[in-house]
Structures are given as C-alpha cells and as structure tokens.
Design a protein around this motif. Structure first.
Motif, short mmCIF file in Angstrom:
data_model
loop_
_atom_site.label_atom_id
_atom_site.label_comp_id
_atom_site.label_asym_id
_atom_site.label_seq_id
_atom_site.Cartn_x
_atom_site.Cartn_y
_atom_site.Cartn_z
N ARG A 81 0.83 -1.21 0.00
CA ARG A 81 0.00 0.00 0.00
C ARG A 81 0.87 1.25 0.00
NH1 ARG A 81 -2.95 0.66 5.09
NH2 ARG A 81 -1.55 2.38 5.51
N TRP A 82 0.51 2.17 -0.86
CA TRP A 82 1.18 3.46 -0.97
C TRP A 82 0.25 4.53 -0.42
CZ3 TRP A 82 5.82 4.72 -3.78
CH2 TRP A 82 6.48 3.60 -4.29
N ASP A 83 0.67 5.24 0.59
CA ASP A 83 -0.05 6.40 1.10
C ASP A 83 0.62 7.64 0.53
OD1 ASP A 83 -1.90 4.95 2.63
OD2 ASP A 83 -0.44 4.73 4.25
N ILE A 84 -0.10 8.35 -0.30
CA ILE A 84 0.48 9.49 -1.01
C ILE A 84 -0.34 10.74 -0.70
CG2 ILE A 84 1.09 10.43 -3.27
CD1 ILE A 84 1.17 7.50 -4.28
N GLU A 85 0.37 11.79 -0.32
CA GLU A 85 -0.26 13.08 -0.07
C GLU A 85 0.28 14.06 -1.11
OE1 GLU A 85 -0.41 16.60 3.27
OE2 GLU A 85 0.12 14.58 3.89
N VAL A 86 -0.62 14.64 -1.88
CA VAL A 86 -0.25 15.57 -2.95
C VAL A 86 -0.71 16.97 -2.54
CG1 VAL A 86 -0.56 16.18 -5.37
CG2 VAL A 86 -0.45 13.78 -4.70
N THR A 87 0.20 17.92 -2.61
CA THR A 87 -0.12 19.32 -2.38
C THR A 87 0.12 20.07 -3.69
OG1 THR A 87 0.57 19.15 -0.08
CG2 THR A 87 0.35 21.36 -1.00
N LEU A 88 -0.94 20.60 -4.26
CA LEU A 88 -0.82 21.34 -5.52
C LEU A 88 -0.32 22.75 -5.27
CD1 LEU A 88 -4.10 20.22 -7.31
CD2 LEU A 88 -1.80 19.34 -7.64
N SER A 89 0.14 23.39 -6.31
CA SER A 89 0.63 24.77 -6.21
C SER A 89 -0.47 25.72 -5.74
CB SER A 89 1.15 25.25 -7.56
OG SER A 89 2.19 24.42 -7.98
N SER A 90 -1.73 25.35 -6.00
CA SER A 90 -2.86 26.19 -5.59
C SER A 90 -3.11 26.11 -4.08
CB SER A 90 -4.12 25.76 -6.33
OG SER A 90 -4.49 24.44 -5.97
N GLY A 91 -2.43 25.15 -3.40
CA GLY A 91 -2.59 25.01 -1.96
C GLY A 91 -3.53 23.89 -1.55
N GLU A 92 -4.19 23.26 -2.51
CA GLU A 92 -5.12 22.17 -2.19
C GLU A 92 -4.33 20.90 -1.86
OE1 GLU A 92 -8.50 22.32 -2.04
OE2 GLU A 92 -8.29 24.46 -2.37
N ASP A 93 -4.80 20.18 -0.84
CA ASP A 93 -4.18 18.92 -0.42
C ASP A 93 -5.10 17.76 -0.78
OD1 ASP A 93 -1.88 20.00 0.75
OD2 ASP A 93 -2.96 20.43 2.60
#
Length: 104
Positions: A81-93
């Motif tokens: 299992r991969w737990d991935i957290e992405v934070t975009l340049s717009s600030g959305e998580d």
C-alpha cells in the motif's frame, strides 16, 4: 384619466418583465459559475491523482518526496500500500491510498 391608467399599467408590466428577466439571468449566471467551480475542482483532483500515480510508479525507497512544477507529492510505502499526499501549487491537499501494481 384612462391614458394615465394605461401608462401606469404599461410601466408596471415593464417592471414585472424586468424583474422576471433579472431573476432568470441571475439563476443562469449562478448555475454557470457553479459549473465552472465544479469543473475546476474536478480538474485539480485529476491532476493530483495523476501526480500520485506517477509518484507510485517512479518513486524509490519506502518514504520520500517528489517535487513537480504543479506541486509536490509525499509518499510512504507499507507492504503493497502506498499512502500518497499531494499538495498542488494552488494550496489544495489530496490524499490517496494506492496499491502496488504487479509488474510482469
């Protein structure tokens, strides 16, 4: 006197039509703005998901971070299992939990 009543009636009718037109226009514009915000939210989520998939396929190690022009992705691997957290340049998580692909 009758012409004054007709003029007042025409004026009231014109005001009523203006109010109805204004209401319809306002509803149309609100609907259009809502659809635009919804499209933007879908587009950002799909972009974050694409970054998460790329991160899963290209990352090395059990834990790390990959930076992109569009944002950054932090990942941790537990078993398959991969737990991935992405934070975009717009600030959305966005957080995703993906499974490892079997590679043949």
């Amino acid at each position: 006197m009758w012409t004054k009543q007709v003029r007042a009636g025409v004026l009231l009718y014109a005001l009523l039509l203006l109010a109805v037109f204004s209401l319809v226009l306002n509803l149309y514009l609100e609907r259009h703005l809502f659809q635009e915000r919804l499209f933007k939210a879908y587009r950002e989520r799909e972009q974050a998901y694409a970054l998460a998939i790329y991160c899963r396929d290209k990352a090395e190690g059990k834990k790390g971070e990959i930076r992109f022009r569009e944002g950054q992705a932090r990942y941790a691997v537990e078993g398959k299992r991969w737990d991935i957290e992405v934070t975009l340049s717009s600030g959305e998580d966005y957080r995703f939990s993906l499974t490892e692909l079997s590679r043949h």
